[in-house]
Motif scaffolding. Structure first.
Motif, PDB file in Angstrom:
ATOM      1  N   ALA A 112       0.826  -1.205   0.000  1.00  0.00           N
ATOM      2  CA  ALA A 112       0.000   0.000   0.000  1.00  0.00           C
ATOM      3  C   ALA A 112       0.859   1.253   0.000  1.00  0.00           C
ATOM      4  O   ALA A 112       0.552   2.244  -0.683  1.00  0.00           O
ATOM      5  CB  ALA A 112      -0.934  -0.008   1.208  1.00  0.00           C
ATOM      6  N   VAL A 113       1.961   1.232   0.740  1.00  0.00           N
ATOM      7  CA  VAL A 113       2.876   2.374   0.753  1.00  0.00           C
ATOM      8  C   VAL A 113       3.534   2.534  -0.614  1.00  0.00           C
ATOM      9  O   VAL A 113       3.653   3.640  -1.146  1.00  0.00           O
ATOM     10  CB  VAL A 113       3.943   2.204   1.855  1.00  0.00           C
ATOM     11  CG1 VAL A 113       5.019   3.273   1.734  1.00  0.00           C
ATOM     12  CG2 VAL A 113       3.294   2.249   3.233  1.00  0.00           C
ATOM     13  N   ARG A 114       3.924   1.417  -1.202  1.00  0.00           N
ATOM     14  CA  ARG A 114       4.636   1.462  -2.488  1.00  0.00           C
ATOM     15  C   ARG A 114       3.746   1.980  -3.610  1.00  0.00           C
ATOM     16  O   ARG A 114       4.175   2.791  -4.432  1.00  0.00           O
ATOM     17  CB  ARG A 114       5.157   0.071  -2.839  1.00  0.00           C
ATOM     18  CG  ARG A 114       6.021   0.026  -4.102  1.00  0.00           C
ATOM     19  CD  ARG A 114       6.430  -1.395  -4.447  1.00  0.00           C
ATOM     20  NE  ARG A 114       5.303  -2.186  -4.921  1.00  0.00           N
ATOM     21  CZ  ARG A 114       4.838  -2.150  -6.174  1.00  0.00           C
ATOM     22  NH1 ARG A 114       5.403  -1.361  -7.084  1.00  0.00           N
ATOM     23  NH2 ARG A 114       3.807  -2.899  -6.512  1.00  0.00           N
ATOM     24  N   THR A 115       2.509   1.529  -3.653  1.00  0.00           N
ATOM     25  CA  THR A 115       1.619   1.872  -4.761  1.00  0.00           C
ATOM     26  C   THR A 115       0.721   3.077  -4.473  1.00  0.00           C
ATOM     27  O   THR A 115       0.183   3.683  -5.408  1.00  0.00           O
ATOM     28  CB  THR A 115       0.704   0.687  -5.115  1.00  0.00           C
ATOM     29  OG1 THR A 115      -0.154   0.394  -3.989  1.00  0.00           O
ATOM     30  CG2 THR A 115       1.533  -0.553  -5.446  1.00  0.00           C
ATOM     31  N   GLY A 116       0.525   3.383  -3.186  1.00  0.00           N
ATOM     32  CA  GLY A 116      -0.398   4.449  -2.837  1.00  0.00           C
ATOM     33  C   GLY A 116      -1.848   4.033  -2.966  1.00  0.00           C
ATOM     34  O   GLY A 116      -2.760   4.864  -2.889  1.00  0.00           O
TER      35      GLY A 116
END
Length: 362
Positions: A325-329
């Motif tokens: 989730a952090v990587r892709t937003g």
């Protein structure tokens, strides 16, 4: 190109509790996160934690919040301290993995959820890791595929002997209802979130919540009064699928069973402990067949590096979902964010209210 792993500070790493059993093994086994700091309650416990885990430790939360290598704060302390640490972590711009229950009550959970909503750049996850269980996801897929026809009824039972066992002194806080760590908030909180992942949103029909053993036995032989409940029975309606659920801390052993009866067969999910820990077996028995078919989970998007029986198996999957989730937003719908936590707190409040109503009417 793969993103660098997220640095994690574990708050509540001063003793051999849940952080050491599940969180730290999950983090150290995972590629998407890396253990950067440990935060404990005293200088002495920080020294012991640093020696044990080989990672810098401190008893001051501010040092972890000021550390630029720390991206995620994992909150694994007792529930009454969750709010203050979560608030400080979000204010410091950190992502958060807060253990379940998110808060001591619904009002506090709503406050934390509003704070999360006001920080859209952060990923704030609640530790309802059971929804990442591969057998559970396979059960949901089997129902969606019509393997047992139309679901009709469900029976769920979770037995634990903890209320009958002698416990160490550092667990004595569990005897107090005010610490929000009892059969309703912990066992029902986790397990009903898993059941909801399979069957959808629940409506509470009736409930009974009580303390069968009003004493807490220490391993010293001392018996202390307790006001926390140790047994719960709730009848829930999942869109016409009626589920009878029983949670007991005064059971004969550790066992979990979920049976969903459909028009064409029976689905069964079972294990030898609390289901959010992992180690579940899924089977389907079509009508007319006396032999259950064991179903193996398919490929999971957040596959755990830990073995299925490890307490941190599903925790590692939750960290993988957080990192993605952090990587892709774009957080996955499966991710149990603070809004999910509020919804679960609301369900437990309704169960508790129904249980009070039942007790008064008798």
């Amino acid at each position: 190109m793969n993103a660098p792993p997220l640095g994690v500070a574990v708050v509540g790493a001063g003793a051999d509790h849940w952080s050491g059993i599940a969180h730290i093994p999950a983090i150290t086994a995972s590629d998407g996160v890396r253990l950067r700091r440990l935060v404990t309650s005293t200088p002495e416990s920080a020294t012991a934690a640093e020696r044990r885990w080989g990672v810098e430790a401190t008893h001051e939360l501010s040092q972890a919040l000021d550390d630029g290598t720390v991206d995620v704060v994992a909150v694994t302390v007792r529930v009454p301290r969750h709010a203050e640490i979560v608030e400080a972590a979000i204010s410091a711009g950190k992502h958060v993995y807060c253990e379940w229950p998110l808060a001591v009550d619904l009002q506090e959970a709503r406050k934390l959820s509003a704070l999360s909503d006001g920080s859209p750049g952060g990923v704030h996850l609640t530790g309802l890791q059971g929804r990442f269980s591969p057998p559970l996801r396979a059960a949901a897929a089997a129902l969606a595929a019509g393997r047992i026809g139309r679901p009709l009824t469900a029976n769920l039972r979770l037995f634990l002997p903890h209320g009958l066992m002698a416990r160490p002194a550092h667990r004595a806080h569990l005897r107090h209802r005010s610490v929000a760590a009892n059969v309703l908030t912990i066992q029902a909180g986790h397990t009903l979130d898993m059941l909801g992942t399979v069957l959808g949103r629940a409506r509470v029909s009736s409930a009974r919540l009580w303390s069968a053993v009003p004493e807490f036995l220490l391993d010293t032989g001392e018996r202390l009064p307790r006001d926390a409940p140790d047994n719960l029975v709730a009848v829930l309606d999942y869109g016409g699928v009626v589920a009878v659920t029983q949670f007991s801390q005064t059971g004969p052993n550790e066992s979990f069973e979920l049976e969903i009866l459909g028009t064409e067969g029976l689905l069964r999910l079972e294990g030898t402990g609390q289901p959010q820990f992992g180690g579940l077996t899924l089977s389907v028995t079509p009508f007319g067949s006396g032999t259950p078919e064991v179903l193996e989970p398919g490929r999971e998007p957040y596959a755990s590096p830990l073995p299925p029986g490890h307490p941190g198996h599903n925790v590692a999957s939750a960290y993988a979902a957080l990192a993605e989730a952090v990587r892709t937003g774009r957080p996955d719908a499966l991710l149990p964010d603070f809004r999910v936590a509020v919804s679960q707190h609301e369900l437990l409040d309704i169960i508790a209210a129904k249980a009070v109503d039942t007790a008064v009417s008798q």
